[in-house]
Write a protein that holds these residues in place. Structure first.
Motif, PDB file in Angstrom:
ATOM      1  N   VAL A  14      79.689   5.622  51.143  1.00 49.58           N
ATOM      2  CA  VAL A  14      79.501   5.602  52.586  1.00 49.58           C
ATOM      3  C   VAL A  14      78.084   6.016  52.994  1.00 49.58           C
ATOM      4  O   VAL A  14      77.466   5.369  53.843  1.00 49.58           O
ATOM      5  N   LEU A  15      77.561   7.058  52.382  1.00 50.53           N
ATOM      6  CA  LEU A  15      76.295   7.616  52.846  1.00 50.53           C
ATOM      7  C   LEU A  15      75.074   7.009  52.161  1.00 50.53           C
ATOM      8  O   LEU A  15      74.024   6.867  52.766  1.00 50.53           O
ATOM      9  N   GLY A  16      75.219   6.701  50.870  1.00 49.95           N
ATOM     10  CA  GLY A  16      74.155   6.017  50.158  1.00 49.95           C
ATOM     11  C   GLY A  16      72.978   6.887  49.757  1.00 49.95           C
ATOM     12  O   GLY A  16      73.044   8.116  49.738  1.00 49.95           O
ATOM     13  N   ARG A  17      71.866   6.205  49.465  1.00 50.63           N
ATOM     14  CA  ARG A  17      70.707   6.819  48.839  1.00 50.63           C
ATOM     15  C   ARG A  17      70.140   8.040  49.576  1.00 50.63           C
ATOM     16  O   ARG A  17      69.716   9.002  48.917  1.00 50.63           O
ATOM     17  N   PRO A  18      70.088   8.065  50.908  1.00 50.24           N
ATOM     18  CA  PRO A  18      69.526   9.253  51.560  1.00 50.24           C
ATOM     19  C   PRO A  18      70.227  10.555  51.179  1.00 50.24           C
ATOM     20  O   PRO A  18      69.631  11.620  51.230  1.00 50.24           O
ATOM     21  N   ILE A  19      71.503  10.447  50.776  1.00 50.63           N
ATOM     22  CA  ILE A  19      72.265  11.644  50.407  1.00 50.63           C
ATOM     23  C   ILE A  19      72.407  11.782  48.893  1.00 50.63           C
ATOM     24  O   ILE A  19      72.234  12.876  48.338  1.00 50.63           O
ATOM     25  N   THR A  20      72.699  10.684  48.197  1.00 49.98           N
ATOM     26  CA  THR A  20      72.922  10.787  46.745  1.00 49.98           C
ATOM     27  C   THR A  20      71.680  11.280  46.007  1.00 49.98           C
ATOM     28  O   THR A  20      71.791  11.870  44.936  1.00 49.98           O
ATOM     29  N   ALA A  21      70.509  11.071  46.591  1.00 46.16           N
ATOM     30  CA  ALA A  21      69.270  11.557  45.960  1.00 46.16           C
ATOM     31  C   ALA A  21      69.241  13.074  45.864  1.00 46.16           C
ATOM     32  O   ALA A  21      68.516  13.642  45.040  1.00 46.16           O
ATOM     33  N   HIS A  22      70.067  13.735  46.690  1.00 45.05           N
ATOM     34  CA  HIS A  22      70.070  15.198  46.712  1.00 45.05           C
ATOM     35  C   HIS A  22      71.236  15.803  45.915  1.00 45.05           C
ATOM     36  O   HIS A  22      71.354  17.031  45.848  1.00 45.05           O
ATOM     37  N   LEU A  23      72.097  14.976  45.348  1.00 45.22           N
ATOM     38  CA  LEU A  23      73.259  15.496  44.640  1.00 45.22           C
ATOM     39  C   LEU A  23      72.867  16.103  43.292  1.00 45.22           C
ATOM     40  O   LEU A  23      72.022  15.555  42.578  1.00 45.22           O
ATOM     41  N   CYS A  24      73.511  17.193  42.960  1.00 43.31           N
ATOM     42  CA  CYS A  24      73.329  17.807  41.648  1.00 43.31           C
ATOM     43  C   CYS A  24      73.797  16.832  40.566  1.00 43.31           C
ATOM     44  O   CYS A  24      74.838  16.182  40.711  1.00 43.31           O
ATOM     45  N   THR A  25      73.041  16.709  39.491  1.00 44.68           N
ATOM     46  CA  THR A  25      73.382  15.737  38.447  1.00 44.68           C
ATOM     47  C   THR A  25      74.389  16.264  37.428  1.00 44.68           C
ATOM     48  O   THR A  25      74.797  15.521  36.541  1.00 44.68           O
ATOM     49  N   ALA A  26      74.788  17.527  37.537  1.00 43.60           N
ATOM     50  CA  ALA A  26      75.761  18.073  36.588  1.00 43.60           C
ATOM     51  C   ALA A  26      77.096  17.352  36.732  1.00 43.60           C
ATOM     52  O   ALA A  26      77.580  17.110  37.834  1.00 43.60           O
TER      53      ALA A  26
END
Length: 288
Positions: A14-26
């Protein structure tokens, strides 16, 4: 910030790249456990991964979707990390229907050393993830501060709380815990406006956290069993806390299985990437 499977799916679809770029990769605990069981444990037992049927018991239905979306990690040679995910409510139904009891069931451990293994937990409340642990680690590594007590301060409501570290009268670390979609939506709005002051946010889709997941056992009339939840919280609070880095078994796993901290294998096994696709592009989309 750190995330639940429910929130990750929402962010990707739903939110896409503007948000997923900030997600922790763990990776999530479920994903890491899948690799631990199907790779490390399988080799310890001289079994191929497909010979093990790995069942996860979870508090919400989104963990089922997470298992489907994980794919087939290379180290597992075509086997999924989790073969089946059952909610705690489904386990309760199975036990009721089959007249099963766990009172006399034997408990085993991954390391097979029952005398030395006591049940311990990470530092935090029953529903949350590892905010307290990460906050202490960041305080020590970045500012050489030893934080004994992590103090949460409720802001808008009890499901949006803040933790800060001050040094020389200045706030140098600002963490938050955001539970439930009302708080998540407010957080996203501020983030998009560039008015988000937090270094780290722990996000869980369910108000009250994962302990209130829809997959939990319910009362006969279909509502959350609040008395049972309070009992579970009390039992959890009584379990002694042990920081992961102090565990000899954890050190053993890093050396024997992951080939050291920050090794290529550790990055492969413990971290992931996120996809950003158009909304509605997949038949397994969650509807909120």
């Amino acid at each position: 910030g750190t995330t639940g499977a429910c929130w990750v799916r929402y962010a990707e679809r739903v939110l896409g790249r503007p948000i997923t770029a900030h997600l922790c990769t763990a990776k999530s605990p479920q994903q890491v456990m899948g690799s631990l069981v199907k790779d490390y444990f399988a080799r310890q037992q001289n079994l191929s991964p497909e010979k093990i049927f790995h069942v996860i018991v979870a508090p919400c239905y989104d963990k089922k979707l997470e298992a489907l979306q994980e794919g087939f990690p290379p180290a597992l040679h075509g086997s999924r990390g989790a073969d089946c995910v059952l909610t705690s409510g489904e386990i309760a139904q199975i036990m009721d229907q089959g007249d099963l009891s766990v009172k006399d069931a034997a408990v085993d451990t991954l390391f097979g050393d029952l005398k030395e293994d006591k049940v311990t937990r990470h530092d935090g409340a029953s529903s949350d993830g590892h905010l307290a642990h990460i906050f202490r680690h960041a305080a020590k590594e970045l500012f050489n501060e030893d934080v004994e007590e992590v103090t949460y301060r409720a802001l808008r409501n009890k499901d949006f709380q803040e933790v800060t570290l001050e040094k020389n009268g200045e706030v140098v670390l600002r963490f938050a815990a955001a539970y439930g979609f009302r708080n998540i939506q407010n957080m996203i709005l501020k983030l998009k406006k560039g008015k988000f002051p937090y270094h780290f946010v722990e996000v869980l889709a369910c108000a009250g956290g994962c302990l209130n997941g829809r997959g939990q056992a319910q009362t006969p009339d279909g509502h959350a069993d609040k008395a049972l939840l309070r009992q579970m919280e009390g039992i959890y609070a009584d379990i002694p806390v042990r920081r992961p880095e102090s565990s000899a078994h954890m050190q053993e796993l890093y050396q024997e299985w992951l080939e050291g901290i920050n090794s290529p294998k550790a990055r492969e096994v413990l971290h992931t990437t996120y996809q950003s696709q158009e909304r509605g592009a997949h038949s397994l989309d969650i509807k909120w």
